[in-house]
Structure formats: C-alpha cells, structure tokens
Write a protein that holds these residues in place. Structure first.
Motif, mmCIF file in Angstrom:
data_model
loop_
_atom_site.group_PDB
_atom_site.id
_atom_site.type_symbol
_atom_site.label_atom_id
_atom_site.label_comp_id
_atom_site.label_asym_id
_atom_site.label_seq_id
_atom_site.Cartn_x
_atom_site.Cartn_y
_atom_site.Cartn_z
ATOM 1 N N GLY A 171 -78.372 -37.517 96.009
ATOM 2 C CA GLY A 171 -78.050 -37.407 94.591
ATOM 3 C C GLY A 171 -78.266 -38.758 93.930
ATOM 4 N N GLY A 172 -77.251 -39.278 93.285
ATOM 5 C CA GLY A 172 -77.367 -40.591 92.654
ATOM 6 C C GLY A 172 -76.779 -41.707 93.490
ATOM 7 N N PHE A 173 -76.488 -41.438 94.766
ATOM 8 C CA PHE A 173 -75.850 -42.437 95.628
ATOM 9 C C PHE A 173 -76.811 -42.894 96.711
ATOM 10 C CE2 PHE A 173 -73.313 -43.575 99.392
ATOM 11 C CZ PHE A 173 -72.473 -44.543 98.847
ATOM 12 N N SER A 174 -76.859 -44.212 96.959
ATOM 13 C CA SER A 174 -77.704 -44.773 98.005
ATOM 14 C C SER A 174 -76.847 -45.154 99.200
ATOM 15 C CB SER A 174 -78.457 -46.007 97.495
ATOM 16 O OG SER A 174 -79.404 -45.644 96.522
ATOM 17 N N GLU A 175 -77.272 -44.705 100.379
ATOM 18 C CA GLU A 175 -76.526 -44.951 101.613
ATOM 19 C C GLU A 175 -77.393 -45.724 102.592
ATOM 20 O OE1 GLU A 175 -74.009 -42.290 104.876
ATOM 21 O OE2 GLU A 175 -75.260 -41.318 103.358
ATOM 22 N N ARG A 176 -76.786 -46.667 103.297
ATOM 23 C CA ARG A 176 -77.524 -47.491 104.250
ATOM 24 C C ARG A 176 -78.076 -46.668 105.401
ATOM 25 N NH1 ARG A 176 -73.435 -51.781 106.353
ATOM 26 N NH2 ARG A 176 -75.174 -52.180 107.756
ATOM 27 N N VAL A 177 -79.293 -47.014 105.825
ATOM 28 C CA VAL A 177 -79.893 -46.480 107.045
ATOM 29 C C VAL A 177 -79.894 -47.614 108.055
ATOM 30 C CG1 VAL A 177 -82.031 -45.683 108.096
ATOM 31 C CG2 VAL A 177 -81.297 -44.742 105.902
ATOM 32 N N GLN A 178 -79.239 -47.390 109.203
ATOM 33 C CA GLN A 178 -79.011 -48.490 110.137
ATOM 34 C C GLN A 178 -79.914 -48.473 111.370
ATOM 35 O OE1 GLN A 178 -74.411 -49.608 109.773
ATOM 36 N NE2 GLN A 178 -74.679 -47.493 110.441
ATOM 37 N N ALA A 179 -80.626 -47.377 111.598
ATOM 38 C CA ALA A 179 -81.493 -47.306 112.780
ATOM 39 C C ALA A 179 -82.636 -46.340 112.509
ATOM 40 C CB ALA A 179 -80.708 -46.855 114.006
ATOM 41 N N VAL A 180 -83.866 -46.765 112.751
ATOM 42 C CA VAL A 180 -85.030 -45.923 112.472
ATOM 43 C C VAL A 180 -85.564 -45.313 113.759
ATOM 44 C CG1 VAL A 180 -85.694 -47.213 110.418
ATOM 45 C CG2 VAL A 180 -86.615 -47.890 112.645
ATOM 46 N N VAL A 181 -86.253 -44.188 113.603
ATOM 47 C CA VAL A 181 -86.927 -43.522 114.716
ATOM 48 C C VAL A 181 -88.394 -43.926 114.690
ATOM 49 C CG1 VAL A 181 -87.520 -41.315 115.754
ATOM 50 C CG2 VAL A 181 -85.338 -41.570 114.558
ATOM 51 N N GLY A 182 -88.864 -44.542 115.755
ATOM 52 C CA GLY A 182 -90.270 -44.936 115.799
ATOM 53 C C GLY A 182 -90.617 -46.015 114.784
ATOM 54 N N THR A 183 -91.819 -45.931 114.255
ATOM 55 C CA THR A 183 -92.309 -46.917 113.295
ATOM 56 C C THR A 183 -92.400 -46.289 111.911
ATOM 57 O OG1 THR A 183 -93.635 -48.023 114.998
ATOM 58 C CG2 THR A 183 -94.177 -48.498 112.706
ATOM 59 N N PRO A 184 -91.617 -46.738 110.955
ATOM 60 C CA PRO A 184 -91.668 -46.166 109.605
ATOM 61 C C PRO A 184 -92.884 -46.660 108.839
ATOM 62 C CG PRO A 184 -90.145 -47.994 109.629
ATOM 63 C CD PRO A 184 -90.608 -47.809 111.055
ATOM 64 N N SER A 185 -93.191 -45.987 107.751
ATOM 65 C CA SER A 185 -94.235 -46.426 106.834
ATOM 66 C C SER A 185 -93.576 -47.179 105.683
ATOM 67 C CB SER A 185 -95.013 -45.220 106.297
ATOM 68 O OG SER A 185 -95.860 -45.599 105.225
ATOM 69 N N VAL A 186 -93.947 -48.433 105.494
ATOM 70 C CA VAL A 186 -93.379 -49.268 104.428
ATOM 71 C C VAL A 186 -94.496 -49.677 103.482
ATOM 72 C CG1 VAL A 186 -92.241 -51.460 103.890
ATOM 73 C CG2 VAL A 186 -91.499 -50.124 105.871
ATOM 74 N N THR A 187 -94.271 -49.492 102.186
ATOM 75 C CA THR A 187 -95.254 -49.887 101.186
ATOM 76 C C THR A 187 -94.621 -50.804 100.152
ATOM 77 O OG1 THR A 187 -94.796 -47.982 99.749
ATOM 78 C CG2 THR A 187 -96.492 -47.701 101.445
ATOM 79 N N VAL A 188 -95.435 -51.685 99.605
ATOM 80 C CA VAL A 188 -95.038 -52.561 98.495
ATOM 81 C C VAL A 188 -96.025 -52.333 97.366
ATOM 82 C CG1 VAL A 188 -94.688 -54.932 97.716
ATOM 83 C CG2 VAL A 188 -94.021 -54.278 100.040
ATOM 84 N N SER A 189 -95.533 -51.804 96.252
ATOM 85 C CA SER A 189 -96.391 -51.423 95.123
ATOM 86 C C SER A 189 -97.498 -50.469 95.580
ATOM 87 C CB SER A 189 -96.995 -52.659 94.445
ATOM 88 O OG SER A 189 -95.978 -53.410 93.819
ATOM 89 N N GLY A 190 -97.154 -49.578 96.513
ATOM 90 C CA GLY A 190 -98.107 -48.579 96.990
ATOM 91 C C GLY A 190 -99.033 -49.046 98.081
ATOM 92 N N VAL A 191 -98.984 -50.310 98.456
ATOM 93 C CA VAL A 191 -99.858 -50.856 99.496
ATOM 94 C C VAL A 191 -99.119 -50.850 100.828
ATOM 95 C CG1 VAL A 191 -101.187 -52.858 100.268
ATOM 96 C CG2 VAL A 191 -101.037 -52.317 97.819
ATOM 97 N N ALA A 192 -99.699 -50.217 101.840
ATOM 98 C CA ALA A 192 -99.063 -50.101 103.148
ATOM 99 C C ALA A 192 -98.955 -51.459 103.826
ATOM 100 C CB ALA A 192 -99.844 -49.130 104.028
ATOM 101 N N LYS A 193 -97.815 -51.700 104.473
ATOM 102 C CA LYS A 193 -97.582 -52.933 105.216
ATOM 103 C C LYS A 193 -97.470 -52.614 106.705
ATOM 104 C CE LYS A 193 -97.580 -55.339 101.495
ATOM 105 N NZ LYS A 193 -98.676 -56.313 101.213
#
Length: 206
Positions: free
Chosen positions: A119-141
């Motif tokens: 909804g309108g609440f942001s909750e911390r994510v403390q552990a990821v599965v595998g390798t996530p996809s991270v982008t900055v201004s739409g550019v993959a890192k």
C-alpha cells in the motif's frame, strides 16, 4: 555467516495462517486523563503458523535419516537449537517485487536499504534470494562491479547515484525469522507417516 533456509516440504497444509503486520505501541495516560501514544518500532513483525498433514519417514534405506520429510524438518529445527537462532523463510505468495523503488540519488549517498511497498507503507527487505536486478535511472547495474549487498539488505554502490536518479530493484526475498517455541510435536499417523499440527515462527528485525 549465511543463515539456513527453511526446507519446503510437500506435506504443508493449506490454508496457512499469517498474522500481521504486528507493531508495538507505547501508551501513556496522564493524571488529567490525556493520552499519548508512540511506536516502539517503525518496522512491523509477522507471524506464521504452519501445519503439516503428511511428513514421511523413509524406511528400508541404508541412511534412513537423510532425504525424508520428517527428518528434514526435525533436523532443521535442531540445528537452530529450537528458538535460539534465526533462519530464512521464503513465502511464495509474498516473496518478490518488480521494479520496486528503494531510493533516490543525491550525488553523494552510496548506501540504500532494500524495501518492498505494501500500500503506502515501505518495509525493509533484509535478505535476497539469488541475484536481484538493480537499476539506476533505468540502467542495469552489476552485482560485484557496481554495487554489493550486505547481509541486512543494504545496497552499497561503488559510485554514488546521481542526484534525483531513481533506484529500483526486481527480485525475490526471504523473511528472517525465529521459531517461537523450543519443541515440535510430531504425531504418528501410521508406520512411517507423521503430522505436525502447529509450528509457529515470527519475523526478526536485524
């Protein structure tokens, strides 16, 4: 040290029970009768209650304690010494995000906590599965080249994202949890077949 992942067992009973979000609110009442409330924590906790209708105990094997449902659950619980240590739990119905905004660059900040919105609440994510996809201004890192991820879900960029740059991620995540009790009650239904009526655990804030 990496936390162990709770095994996924075929005997899980549906529907499962999930309680939350759970907060902790302090309440004060003055002599005049006025009240004040404030949160003791800004991140909620969640509690799961699972039951298993069928946990098979393999028989006729040279190593009967391996690769069996009952021993898989009992062994996992034992390696944590019951409720003593945390573990990772993946819930298929609530364990992933797509193009989730988790920060906006300012040209100097390098560390950003992964989050998921509810909804309108942001909750911390403390552990990821595998390798996530991270982008900055739409550019993959690239993980290990452009950024790293800490054990508590903090993305640490090598170079600070530019001012006003949107930082997003896509991927799956675990819940960091602890068992609520120090024992499991197994019921034997027949030779080689067991059930567990109640197994509860609660998310942990690192």
């Amino acid at each position: 040290m990496a936390l162990p992942v709770m095994p996924s067992l075929p005997g899980l009973t549906w529907p499962l029970t999930r309680r939350g979000p759970i907060f902790d609110t302090a309440r004060e009442i003055s002599v005049s009768g006025k009240t004040a409330r404030y949160p003791r924590r800004t991140n909620p906790k969640w509690q799961w209650e699972l039951s298993f209708d069928a946990l098979w105990q393999q028989r006729g094997s040279s190593s009967p304690q391996s690769n069996t449902d009952m021993y898989a659950l009992g062994g996992f619980f034992s390696q944590l010494y019951g409720a003593a240590y945390p573990f990772l739990y993946y819930e298929p119905g609530d364990g992933s995000v797509t193009n989730q905004l988790f920060g906006t660059g300012d040209g100097s900040t390098k560390n950003f906590q992964l989050v998921r919105t509810m909804g309108g609440f942001s909750e911390r994510v403390q552990a990821v599965v595998g390798t996530p996809s991270v982008t900055v201004s739409g550019v993959a890192k690239t993980l290990g080249v452009d950024y790293t991820i800490s054990s508590s879900g903090v993305v640490q960029f090598i170079a600070a994202p530019a001012n006003l740059a949107n930082i997003n991620w896509t991927g799956s995540f675990y819940w960091v949890c602890e068992f609520d009790d120090d024992q499991i009650d197994f019921s034997q239904l027949m030779t080689g077949l067991y059930s567990v009526k109640k197994l509860t655990f609660t998310s942990k804030i690192l």
